[in-house]
Design an enzyme around this catalytic site. Structure first.
Site, PDB file in Angstrom:
ATOM      1  CB  SER A  55      -0.949   0.010   1.201  1.00 26.71           C
ATOM      2  OG  SER A  55      -2.091  -0.766   0.918  1.00 26.71           O
ATOM      3  CE  LYS A  58      -4.726   1.587  -0.591  1.00 28.93           C
ATOM      4  NZ  LYS A  58      -4.009   0.353  -0.283  1.00 28.93           N
ATOM      5  CB  SER A 115      -4.314   1.680   3.808  1.00 34.02           C
ATOM      6  OG  SER A 115      -3.510   1.157   2.779  1.00 34.02           O
ATOM      7  CE  LYS A 218      -1.435   4.254   2.602  1.00 36.20           C
ATOM      8  NZ  LYS A 218      -1.445   3.053   3.481  1.00 36.20           N
TER       9      LYS A 218
END
Length: 541
Positions: A55, A58, A115, A218
């Site tokens: 992720s 993203k 997420s 993140k």
């Protein structure tokens, strides 16, 4: 009879591999640390190895969304129609439905904070027209930013053949988000946010709460990737950005990130002139018959004044007002749809003279997946998606797998070609030994595997084991003791890295213990903790 028994054993091994805990799959380890002010490299290990980003992907999806807002083609209030592809994404998700219309601001929050895979896919499909076209733009943007070893195949980072990046490239991505779109950077430090159809909670809140100065960026997790994190923290004049690939658990990944950031702050100079990265230039070609940019400028959000009432509400994590920035002053005209499918190209200034619009790829081409001849055929080994958690009880759960849970239940497991690094194996030392050989059920019996050498892990006990430990004292509840152990592990990861966290129930309370240490490490850890005003006691055999 012998051959039949071999087949049975092979099949059982395959089943056990499918059901094995994700911790047994040790992904290759990589790390990268920079001074965010200058981009100077402070530490690097396997940083150029192409690995699964999960992720962390993203960040690029959101970066492109921010580009569209700044260029005036979209606004935070643009209504996005959810595609069938987005609605079909596995957890983590917010539960979007095909054809549903939702404001872009809510999708951005869901992708950045929770997420959410469906939110990220909805953003990508709306801007690019379909997944493949948007992935092409993601990769081109990555090249323009200097991410030379990154290739994207989707907007959310679920495991896909060829969807790879490096610790170096993802650190560059994090730095560009910080400096190119500082007005949106606060999204990544929010513990929770209103995503329109539900309140979502940050997958990185444990690290944000435990590490002084941390404010982003993140997390990422899949079976193939392990536990990944791009983290950033600011202390005084210094800001450090670090990336970890291949953590074996949320706790071990967070402890390693704390160690890397500490290293960065120790090596970075107190004073340094900030040299911001150069953002890529944007070239846009609108399809015939559609208007160009509908807005000349995209008004940036203005922070609201912090009144005592708002400050109190923020301290209680109950937003008194919408903490998002004020919406763009001029909304898109309702009768004119946004040119979402316009081919947008990101190039560096040096490439501007030769850049040209991209041809739309053949979206009908099938994507071939590893271990599966047909993308629609279930693969023999699959990643097990964790159930989505809808209640506040998720706050006490492991935010690496269960709260984020960005695994694709329909995709095969991709085994990295790179071998696990020694540091990864050290991080997983407290877990079951890794089986580096994947055995699938076959028509012919597999050759006999060499006998793996077993590692015996001794635990401190009262039965005469010659092990040492550190006691943090007694707490009223087991939860409080576990929290103290986690925060202390992040604070002193070097000396306590090999210790096992243990809560022992006593008549006077719950004792927080690190056990399984050498005497030297126990003495060193306790000395460092006392220097930081943390009470502790060295315990011996």
């Amino acid at each position: 009879m012998t051959r039949l028994s071999c087949w049975v054993r092979s099949g059982l091994v395959a089943i056990l591999l499918i059901l094995a805990p994700v911790a047994l799959w040790a992904a290759p380890y990589a790390a990268y640390v920079i001074d965010a002010r200058t981009g100077e490299v402070l530490y690097s290990k396997n940083a150029e190895t192409r690995l699964h980003p999960a992720s962390l992907t993203k960040m690029m999806t959101l970066y492109i969304a921010f580009q569209e807002i700044e260029a005036g083609r979209l606004s935070l209030d643009t209504m996005v129609t959810v595609s069938a592809n987005a609605a079909a994404q596995p957890p983590s998700r917010v539960g979007l439905k095909t054809g549903q219309k939702i404001a872009l601001r809510y999708l951005i929050r869901a992708a950045a904070v929770k997420s959410a895979n469906d939110a990220a896919a909805a953003i990508g499909d709306f801007i690019g027209g379909d997944e493949a076209t948007f992935a092409v733009r993601m990769t081109r943007t990555a090249r323009a930013l200097g991410m030379t070893k990154t290739t994207f195949k989707n907007a959310n980072g679920l495991t896909r053949e060829g969807h790879l990046s490096t610790a170096h490239d993802m650190t560059i991505m994090g730095r560009h988000i910080l400096y190119d779109f500082p007005q949106y950077y606060n999204l990544f430090s929010r513990r929770s946010a209103d995503a329109g159809i539900k309140r979502v909670y940050n997958t990185n809140r444990r690290f944000l709460d435990a590490y002084e100065g941390a404010d982003g960026i993140k997390t990422g997790y899949t079976v193939a990737a392990g536990f990944n994190l791009v983290g950033s923290a600011k202390r005084g004049n210094k800001r450090i950005i670090a990336t970890v690939f291949g953590g074996t658990s949320t706790a071990s990944r967070n402890a390693k990130m704390a160690e890397l950031l500490d290293l960065g702050f120790a090596r970075a100079p107190n004073r340094a002139r900030t040299v911001k990265p150069e953002p890529p230039m944007l070239l846009a070609a609108a399809p015939a018959g559609l208007p160009g940019p509908l807005l000349k400028t995209s008004p940036r959000p203005v922070p609201r004044p912090v009144t005592p009432a708002i400050a109190l509400a923020m301290a209680e994590e109950v937003p008194a007002v919408d903490t998002d920035a004020i919406a763009a002053a001029v909304a898109l005209a309702a009768a004119v749809p946004a040119p979402a499918a316009a081919p947008i190209i990101s190039v560096s200034p040096a490439q501007a003279s030769t850049a040209r619009p991209l041809a739309k790829p053949d979206t009908g081409a099938a994507v071939q997946l590893a271990l599966a001849e047909d993308p629609d055929t279930p693969a023999p080994l699959v990643e097990v998606a964790a159930p989505e958690l809808e209640t506040l009880a998720m706050l006490d759960e492991d935010d690496g797998v269960q709260a984020q849970g960005d695994t694709d239940a329909s995709a095969p497991i991709f085994i990295q070609t790179a071998t696990a690094q020694p540091e990864t194996l050290a991080m997983s030392r407290r877990q079951a030994p890794r089986n580096d050989t994947v055995i699938l059920a076959a028509l012919t019996p597999p050759p006999p595997a060499p006998q793996a050498r077993r590692e015996v892990v001794a635990r401190a006990s009262s039965s005469g084991g010659r092990q040492w430990g550190v006691s943090l004292g007694k707490y009223r509840s087991q939860y409080a003791a576990e929290q103290a152990l986690l925060k202390t592990a992040l604070m002193e990861s070097t000396a306590l890295g090999d210790g096992l966290r243990k809560v022992a129930s006593r008549p006077a309370g719950h004792e927080a213990l690190f056990v399984g240490l050498t005497q030297g490490n126990a003495d060193l850890a306790c000395a460092r903790l006392r220097a930081r005003a943390v009470d502790c006691t060295v315990i011996g055999p």
